[in-house]
Enzyme design. Structure first.
Site, short mmCIF file in Angstrom:
data_model
loop_
_atom_site.label_atom_id
_atom_site.label_comp_id
_atom_site.label_asym_id
_atom_site.label_seq_id
_atom_site.Cartn_x
_atom_site.Cartn_y
_atom_site.Cartn_z
N LYS A 176 7.33 70.98 105.81
CA LYS A 176 6.72 70.63 107.09
C LYS A 176 7.69 69.75 107.88
CE LYS A 176 4.06 66.95 107.52
NZ LYS A 176 4.53 65.57 107.36
N ASP A 205 2.34 72.38 102.28
CA ASP A 205 1.54 71.24 102.72
C ASP A 205 1.25 70.51 101.43
OD1 ASP A 205 -0.70 69.53 103.17
OD2 ASP A 205 -0.95 70.53 105.08
N HIS A 206 1.94 69.41 101.18
CA HIS A 206 1.89 68.87 99.82
C HIS A 206 0.49 68.39 99.43
CE1 HIS A 206 2.41 64.82 101.59
NE2 HIS A 206 1.97 64.35 100.44
N HIS A 268 -2.12 68.09 106.91
CA HIS A 268 -2.91 67.60 105.77
C HIS A 268 -4.40 67.45 106.10
CE1 HIS A 268 1.06 66.91 104.45
NE2 HIS A 268 1.20 65.65 104.82
C1 BG6 Z 1 3.83 63.09 104.75
C2 BG6 Z 1 4.07 62.35 106.04
O1 BG6 Z 1 3.62 64.46 105.00
O2 BG6 Z 1 2.70 62.56 104.10
C3 BG6 Z 1 4.24 60.86 105.77
O3 BG6 Z 1 5.23 62.85 106.67
C4 BG6 Z 1 3.08 60.33 104.97
O4 BG6 Z 1 4.36 60.15 106.99
C5 BG6 Z 1 2.84 61.19 103.74
O5 BG6 Z 1 3.38 59.00 104.58
C6 BG6 Z 1 1.58 60.79 103.02
O6 BG6 Z 1 1.52 61.49 101.82
P1 BG6 Z 1 0.79 60.89 100.55
O7 BG6 Z 1 0.93 61.92 99.50
O8 BG6 Z 1 1.49 59.59 100.23
O9 BG6 Z 1 -0.62 60.66 100.98
#
Ligand code: BG6
Length: 516
Positions: A176, A205-206, A268
């Site tokens: 992304k 989309d992790h 997300h």
């Molecule tokens: C990422 C964003 O996709 O997700 C970041 O680019 C954000 O800005 C992060 O901090 C949050 O991911 P997680 O897994 O820490 O909730």
């Protein structure tokens, strides 16, 4: 039964019944090419994820890794960098034997993403890996670069004959953000799909790789008790929160041109909303799950320009205190222009216009430098229709709230009204809790571990399809455009707070934002 893993470890049956069911799926021998292999994402997430997969014996038995980035480096130097990254960022301490085996034969090809020489170098490295393995390895190309290079790399893979092969699978994993607008997302999809088939494309989309996000589907579709209530007749409203206590760190370059809406909401948060609202899929497989998610996104009407002020609020953090430390405001962060109008907080009120959800407000909010890191979905049920207890005792009767917490304290909690012990019928809210860590006694794998292995297996269930990413953009695009066209200054909120006051105005009825 005992099995020997790719890293030579022997694993046996687990004594602990609570870890039963944690399983590994077969993966075809694969070579993974990481573009941007020296970047932040590769060092913090991808290389440690590969290590943890190796540690668990989940990588294919024959696995090859090739890194590419612009900085000149030898294979040996890349190996050292990979090992250091694992030592620094892996969720479990590095085992030297696993490390040595995993990175024994890594390759590194230096050069810029548009240079055909790079692709010639990659072809040689990949052919050598095939030769060593004695078969044609599947190939996965992971685009872990700045987004402007996605089309450049995809074109070059096509031009250099690397986008398919007769005797093995070729897949491309794209990070992304997928475009900065609906138009850009469409263009990127067109470019990608002129080189690859959709089945070869894995848009990351992790959040979808997080165990607790997948648990939304388990909760809804593996239990009969929630689904009958899961509609406008019983649900009053939904609040989805993705707050962070961190600021933008050293990412000003990226973040200032993105903002909270593009960074977290477009991807997300809309994924969380889709999983929460989708109809039961006929099977847990890529097309069926994604068909249902797309239907939800299509049922959300994109806000009209004149509705945006009423449906969306933005904000920017000012100096404040987070966890006892004084931190600067956004405009004082290194690399952020003094007059930046980039939002670090975004909150929306959306509605899913379909039979199940019509009339139920869906509130979404995300922000950097808020009081705490919390990712949760809170589903508030309607109040009971009649309170039978004496009026002075009935004040404790509150609507049930089902909270699905993704982080921290992963789990599910349901608030219920219970009688306070004593001779009077007084009610108080108590919580029924399920905590992921306690129930399964195992550390959840990182999202990237699951996603990398799924992409290698060709399972796209947890990846975003082309029409899905465009449907997400269709919702966010008018807001992004309206905000860009409206001059600042933006509403401010002190770092470490609950966000800007203005966000209170989004609420309809009596449903204040939950405290984070
Ligand atoms: C990422 C964003 O996709 O997700 C970041 O680019 C954000 O800005 C992060 O901090 C949050 O991911 P997680 O897994 O820490 O909730």
């Amino acid at each position: 039964m005992t099995t020997t893993t790719a890293t030579g470890q022997t694993t046996g049956p687990q004594d602990n019944p609570l870890v039963e069911g944690l399983e590994r799926l077969p993966v075809h021998p694969t070579a993974l090419v990481i573009f941007g292999a020296t970047g932040d994402l590769a060092r913090r997430k991808l290389l440690p994820a590969l290590y943890n997969l190796a540690h668990e014996g989940a990588l294919p038995e024959r696995f090859g890794l090739v890194g590419n980035a612009r900085s000149p480096m030898t294979d040996e130097e890349f190996r050292e960098m990979a090992i250091e990254s694992v030592r620094e960022f892996s969720r479990r301490p590095a085992d030297e034997k696993v490390l040595a085996k995993l990175f024994a034969d890594v390759r590194y090809v230096a050069g810029s993403f548009d240079d055909d020489e790079v692709y010639a170098g990659l072809t040689t490295a990949l052919d050598e890996l095939d030769e060593t393995a004695g078969l044609a390895l599947n190939r996965c190309f992971y685009l872990s670069t700045a987004p402007m290079f996605f089309p450049v790399i995809v074109d070059a893979l096509g031009r250099n004959d690397l986008a398919d092969r007769a005797d093995a699978e070729v897949r491309v994993i794209i990070e992304k953000p997928f475009g900065r607008s609906l138009e850009e997302a469409r263009e990127l999809n067109e470019r990608v799909l002129s080189v690859f088939d959709e089945e070869q494309v894995f848009r990351i989309d992790h959040y979808l790789g997080k165990e607790t996000v997948q648990n939304v589907l388990a909760l809804r579709f593996a239990n009969n008790m929630f689904e009958p209530l899961w509609n406008r007749n019983y649900i009053d409203h939904v609040q989805i929160t993705a707050s962070e206590d961190i600021g933008i760190g050293s990412r000003a370059g990226y973040y200032d041109s993105a903002g909270a809406l593009r960074d977290l909401v477009q991807n997300h948060m809309l994924q969380l909303l889709s999983l929460l609202c989708m109809e039961p899929p006929v099977a847990f497989e890529a097309q069926a799950v994604r068909d249902e998610k797309v239907k939800v996104l299509r049922a959300i009407r994109a806000p009209l320009p004149e509705e945006i002020a009423e449906l969306a609020v933005r904000g920017q953090y000012a100096a404040g205190t987070v966890a006892g430390d004084e931190v600067p405001g956004y405009l004082d962060e290194e690399g952020v222009p003094d007059d930046s109008n980039t939002e670090t907080y975004a909150a929306l009120r959306l509605e899913v216009h379909n039979w199940r959800w019509a009339g139920v407000p869906m509130y979404l909010r995300t922000g950097k430098r808020m009081a705490r890191k919390v990712t949760e979905i809170a589903v508030t049920l309607k109040p009971v229709p009649h309170v039978a207890f004496q009026s002075d005792m009935s004040t404790g009767v509150r609507p049930n709230v089902l909270v699905l917490t993704m982080q921290p304290n992963e789990g599910v909690s349901l608030s219920i009204g219970a009688k306070i012990p004593g001779s009077r019928m007084a009610i108080r809210t108590v919580n029924m809790e399920f905590l992921y860590g306690t129930a399964f006694l195992s550390q959840s794998p990182e999202a990237y571990e699951r996603l990398i292995i799924d992409a290698m297996r060709g399972d796209a269930t947890l990846f975003t399809r082309n029409d899905e990413v465009e449907a997400q953009w269709r919702i966010c695009d008018p807001i992004v455009k309206a905000w860009e066209a409206t001059p600042g200054p933006l509403p401010q909120y002190p770092a470490g707070s609950q966000g800007p006051e203005e966000a209170m105005g989004l609420q309809v009825g009596e449903s204040p934002w939950r405290m984070i």
